[in-house]
Design a protein around this motif. Structure first.
Motif, PDB file in Angstrom:
ATOM      1  N   GLN A  39     -21.360  24.597 -21.072  1.00 57.17           N
ATOM      2  CA  GLN A  39     -21.369  24.764 -19.612  1.00 57.17           C
ATOM      3  C   GLN A  39     -20.819  23.521 -18.927  1.00 57.17           C
ATOM      4  OE1 GLN A  39     -25.381  25.798 -18.588  1.00 57.17           O
ATOM      5  NE2 GLN A  39     -25.255  27.811 -19.551  1.00 57.17           N
ATOM      6  N   VAL A  40     -21.185  22.341 -19.436  1.00 54.49           N
ATOM      7  CA  VAL A  40     -20.680  21.090 -18.861  1.00 54.49           C
ATOM      8  C   VAL A  40     -19.167  21.014 -19.056  1.00 54.49           C
ATOM      9  CG1 VAL A  40     -20.691  18.575 -19.139  1.00 54.49           C
ATOM     10  CG2 VAL A  40     -22.851  19.834 -19.092  1.00 54.49           C
ATOM     11  N   ALA A  41     -18.691  21.315 -20.258  1.00 54.19           N
ATOM     12  CA  ALA A  41     -17.251  21.264 -20.528  1.00 54.19           C
ATOM     13  C   ALA A  41     -16.488  22.237 -19.637  1.00 54.19           C
ATOM     14  CB  ALA A  41     -16.987  21.572 -21.997  1.00 54.19           C
ATOM     15  N   LYS A  42     -17.038  23.434 -19.456  1.00 58.57           N
ATOM     16  CA  LYS A  42     -16.375  24.432 -18.600  1.00 58.57           C
ATOM     17  C   LYS A  42     -16.286  23.932 -17.162  1.00 58.57           C
ATOM     18  CE  LYS A  42     -16.560  29.298 -17.302  1.00 58.57           C
ATOM     19  NZ  LYS A  42     -17.263  30.577 -17.460  1.00 58.57           N
ATOM     20  N   ALA A  43     -17.374  23.341 -16.665  1.00 56.72           N
ATOM     21  CA  ALA A  43     -17.378  22.833 -15.290  1.00 56.72           C
ATOM     22  C   ALA A  43     -16.381  21.688 -15.133  1.00 56.72           C
ATOM     23  CB  ALA A  43     -18.783  22.370 -14.901  1.00 56.72           C
ATOM     24  N   ILE A  44     -16.364  20.778 -16.097  1.00 50.97           N
ATOM     25  CA  ILE A  44     -15.433  19.643 -16.023  1.00 50.97           C
ATOM     26  C   ILE A  44     -13.996  20.126 -16.091  1.00 50.97           C
ATOM     27  CG2 ILE A  44     -14.606  17.612 -17.284  1.00 50.97           C
ATOM     28  CD1 ILE A  44     -17.573  17.049 -18.004  1.00 50.97           C
ATOM     29  N   ASN A  45     -13.698  21.051 -17.024  1.00 53.98           N
ATOM     30  CA  ASN A  45     -12.333  21.548 -17.174  1.00 53.98           C
ATOM     31  C   ASN A  45     -11.860  22.345 -15.962  1.00 53.98           C
ATOM     32  OD1 ASN A  45     -11.951  20.376 -19.677  1.00 53.98           O
ATOM     33  ND2 ASN A  45     -12.758  22.140 -20.775  1.00 53.98           N
ATOM     34  N   SER A  46     -12.794  22.971 -15.250  1.00 55.20           N
ATOM     35  CA  SER A  46     -12.408  23.729 -14.057  1.00 55.20           C
ATOM     36  C   SER A  46     -12.298  22.832 -12.831  1.00 55.20           C
ATOM     37  CB  SER A  46     -13.422  24.846 -13.784  1.00 55.20           C
ATOM     38  OG  SER A  46     -14.645  24.291 -13.316  1.00 55.20           O
ATOM     39  N   GLY A  47     -12.771  21.592 -12.951  1.00 50.28           N
ATOM     40  CA  GLY A  47     -12.722  20.670 -11.818  1.00 50.28           C
ATOM     41  C   GLY A  47     -13.813  20.936 -10.793  1.00 50.28           C
ATOM     42  N   GLN A  48     -14.816  21.710 -11.152  1.00 54.57           N
ATOM     43  CA  GLN A  48     -15.877  22.065 -10.215  1.00 54.57           C
ATOM     44  C   GLN A  48     -17.238  21.694 -10.806  1.00 54.57           C
ATOM     45  OE1 GLN A  48     -15.375  26.202  -9.355  1.00 54.57           O
ATOM     46  NE2 GLN A  48     -13.388  25.917  -8.387  1.00 54.57           N
ATOM     47  N   VAL A  49     -17.553  20.406 -10.793  1.00 51.38           N
ATOM     48  CA  VAL A  49     -18.823  19.930 -11.329  1.00 51.38           C
ATOM     49  C   VAL A  49     -19.861  19.951 -10.195  1.00 51.38           C
ATOM     50  CG1 VAL A  49     -20.016  18.004 -12.440  1.00 51.38           C
ATOM     51  CG2 VAL A  49     -17.621  18.472 -12.989  1.00 51.38           C
ATOM     52  N   PRO A  50     -20.903  20.776 -10.327  1.00 49.80           N
ATOM     53  CA  PRO A  50     -21.944  20.817  -9.296  1.00 49.80           C
ATOM     54  C   PRO A  50     -22.618  19.446  -9.163  1.00 49.80           C
ATOM     55  CG  PRO A  50     -22.213  22.636 -10.841  1.00 49.80           C
ATOM     56  CD  PRO A  50     -21.164  21.728 -11.399  1.00 49.80           C
ATOM     57  N   PRO A  51     -23.111  19.101  -7.975  1.00 44.21           N
ATOM     58  CA  PRO A  51     -23.733  17.790  -7.767  1.00 44.21           C
ATOM     59  C   PRO A  51     -24.888  17.491  -8.728  1.00 44.21           C
ATOM     60  CG  PRO A  51     -23.419  18.916  -5.669  1.00 44.21           C
ATOM     61  CD  PRO A  51     -23.037  19.875  -6.738  1.00 44.21           C
ATOM     62  N   VAL A  52     -25.718  18.477  -9.017  1.00 46.26           N
ATOM     63  CA  VAL A  52     -26.843  18.249  -9.933  1.00 46.26           C
ATOM     64  C   VAL A  52     -26.326  17.897 -11.324  1.00 46.26           C
ATOM     65  CG1 VAL A  52     -28.819  19.354 -11.056  1.00 46.26           C
ATOM     66  CG2 VAL A  52     -28.398  19.728  -8.624  1.00 46.26           C
ATOM     67  N   MET A  53     -25.270  18.590 -11.769  1.00 47.47           N
ATOM     68  CA  MET A  53     -24.700  18.315 -13.083  1.00 47.47           C
ATOM     69  C   MET A  53     -24.082  16.916 -13.101  1.00 47.47           C
ATOM     70  SD  MET A  53     -21.865  20.471 -15.277  1.00 47.47           S
ATOM     71  CE  MET A  53     -22.812  21.970 -15.325  1.00 47.47           C
ATOM     72  N   ALA A  54     -23.382  16.559 -12.040  1.00 46.39           N
ATOM     73  CA  ALA A  54     -22.774  15.233 -11.970  1.00 46.39           C
ATOM     74  C   ALA A  54     -23.843  14.148 -12.052  1.00 46.39           C
ATOM     75  CB  ALA A  54     -21.974  15.096 -10.676  1.00 46.39           C
TER      76      ALA A  54
END
Length: 150
Positions: free
Chosen positions: A106-121
């Motif tokens: 899930q983290v890799a998908k968010a990073i690769n899409s350029g859309q990292v939610p604030p909580v994840m960041a």
């Protein structure tokens, strides 16, 4: 009791390497049976499969069903496999590794899409990836130790 369903449609992908043979012809498995399990039931099944020398749960379930129906039992691989306690530990480690792996995907998908939610960041800034790597390394070391025992 688990609910079972059988598909009426053939599967689109089949594996011929694990399929039974009849004479010289390869028989493809085209039917699927689904069984719903609780986490505890799945862990128990995985542990039992490992004790019986199986790494694939589906193959173990198929073998046990055939053994019960036809009275055939395959000898245990390596003279017995893991102890029930070790097999249960392997099953628990497998479940934990799956959870960490799902989170990592899930983290890799968010990073690769350029859309990292604030909580994840925030979690990433606090060293989540390091903790993930350390946890996976500890689990891999424990699995290696268990493998060396067997």
């Amino acid at each position: 009791m688990a609910t079972e369903t059988a598909s009426r449609e053939p599967r689109t992908k089949t594996r011929t390497t694990a399929s039974p043979t009849v004479g010289a012809a390869v028989v493809k498995r085209t039917r699927t049976v689904a069984v719903r399990l609780t986490d505890a039931e799945e862990a128990a099944w995985i542990a039992a499969a490992l004790v019986d020398g199986h790494r694939q749960l589906g193959a173990w379930v198929r073998e046990r069903a055939v053994a019960g129906y036809l009275g055939k039992v395959r000898p245990k691989a390596g003279g017995g496999g893991l102890s029930p306690e070790d097999a249960a530990e392997v099953a628990a480690l497998r479940q934990e590794m799956t959870k960490w792996g799902n989170n990592l995907n899930q983290v890799a998908k968010a990073i690769n899409s350029g859309q990292v939610p604030p909580v994840m960041a925030e979690h990433l800034e606090k060293g989540w990836l390091n903790r993930c790597g350390q946890a996976l390394a500890r689990m891999a070391d424990r699995l290696d130790a268990l493998d060396d025992q067997g």
